[in-house]
Design a protein around this motif. Structure first.
Motif, PDB file in Angstrom:
ATOM      1  N   THR A 171       1.164  -1.409  -0.162  1.00  0.00           N
ATOM      2  CA  THR A 171      -0.195   0.043  -0.263  1.00  0.00           C
ATOM      3  C   THR A 171       1.491   1.096   0.044  1.00  0.00           C
ATOM      4  N   SER A 187       0.962   5.295   0.824  1.00  0.00           N
ATOM      5  CA  SER A 187       0.119   6.129   1.155  1.00  0.00           C
ATOM      6  C   SER A 187       0.533   7.609   0.609  1.00  0.00           C
ATOM      7  N   ASP A 226      -2.204  -1.047  -3.274  1.00  0.00           N
ATOM      8  CA  ASP A 226      -3.495   0.146  -3.095  1.00  0.00           C
ATOM      9  C   ASP A 226      -3.467   0.823  -2.357  1.00  0.00           C
ATOM     10  N   ARG A 242      -3.768   4.504  -0.205  1.00  0.00           N
ATOM     11  CA  ARG A 242      -4.817   5.596   0.436  1.00  0.00           C
ATOM     12  C   ARG A 242      -3.902   7.391   0.674  1.00  0.00           C
TER      13      ARG A 242
END
Ligand code: NAP
Length: 266
Positions: free
Chosen positions: A35, A37, A51, A53
């Motif tokens: 992920t 960020s 992913d 965020r």
């Protein structure tokens, strides 16, 4: 029957080319869940592998809770070398949650003996240095945050060419020409820019990396001074790797985890 080993869960704190390239590599590595960020500063960050965020966590305690809640095994701080707050938060959150942490931080630009480099500690120091250099036309590539440092009346006699990715907000220097652009930049392009705008000093941060280094070569060729804001100190005790290859090795993955694209693992 024993449980199957679970995927290695990696959270990359991103916002840099290196973070993007690491996500590319990890997204195709076997048994890795990645992920990235993002702070959410850039309107269109483009597509990222794995992913994603977006937005601040709400401080180091909330980041630690995120790491625990998402069972993150390794936190990679691949943020920009000048993003000091999130790097400090990463160090606190990793210690608090017991998460392994390392930083992927590209080296600064090495000084060349032919450079007319003026190192300074902050944007305010950079602004304070300009009058003594006897310059009139400034190329400012320090990003859109902190431009207020150059907006004081003592610099009203100077003209600023401000190059940013997103439009900067006020306060801005009184005489400002805004250039919206995003690297990578070529030497020919940077040379042409300095000549076209009759720039006589470059003000930049020691961001490092090849994508934005051509301005330094162009300034050197033209004999222009460069006011260089030095990097803030990195948090103590956080191991660092200089590139994506080093990050993969640190994660126990071979560079073979990189997709074939030649520039994916600099
Ligand atoms: P900063 O001052 O170090 O961080 C300010 C706050 O923004 C942090 O406390 C955190 O909020 C949030 N934040 C920053 N990076 C984040 C990330 N990757 N994911 C989630 N939240 C993040 O950061 P900055 O200098 O404004 O830079 C913001 C982003 O732009 C970074 O991701 C950095 O890699 C990128 N960037 C910065 C520069 C630069 O010159 N500073 C240049 C190019 C790219 P919470 O405390 O709420 O968690």
């Amino acid at each position: 029957m024993p449980d199957a080993p679970r995927d290695l869960r990696v959270l990359i704190l991103g916002g840099t080319t290196e973070a993007r390239r690491l996500a590319d590599a990890l997204a195709v590595a076997p048994r890795v869940h990645v992920t990235t960020s993002l702070a959410g500063r850039v309107t269109d960050p483009g597509t990222l592998a794995g992913d994603v965020r977006v937005g601040g966590f709400g401080g180091p305690g909330a980041l630690a809770a995120w790491l625990r809640g998402h069972r993150v095994d390794v936190l990679v701080d691949a943020t920009h070398p000048f993003a000091a707050t999130i790097s400090a938060h990463a160090a606190l959150a990793a210690a608090d949650s017991g998460t392994e942490l390392f930083a992927l931080r590209r080296p600064g630009w090495p000084a060349d003996p032919r450079d007319r480099r003026h190192p300074v500690r902050s944007l305010a120091d950079a602004a304070a240095r300009l009058p003594a250099l006897g310059v009139r036309r400034v190329l400012l590539t320090t990003g859109r945050q902190g431009l207020a440092a150059f907006a004081g009346p003592e610099l009203d006699g100077l003209h600023f060419v401000v190059r940013t990715v997103e439009p900067p907000g006020p306060p801005l220097p009184r005489s400002t020409h805004i250039l919206l652009d995003r690297g990578p930049y070529t030497l020919a392009g940077e040379r042409a820019l300095l000549l076209e705008h009759r720039v006589d000093v470059v003000v930049t941060k020691d961001s490092g990396g090849s994508a934005t280094a051509a301005k330094l070569t162009a300034a050197r060729e033209l004999g222009l001074p460069v006011v260089m804001v030095e990097r803030p100190p990195a948090p103590d005790g956080v191991p660092e790797v200089p590139d994506v290859r080093g990050a993969l090795a640190r994660l126990g993955l071979s560079p073979g985890a990189c997709p074939a694209a030649a520039d994916t693992c600099p």
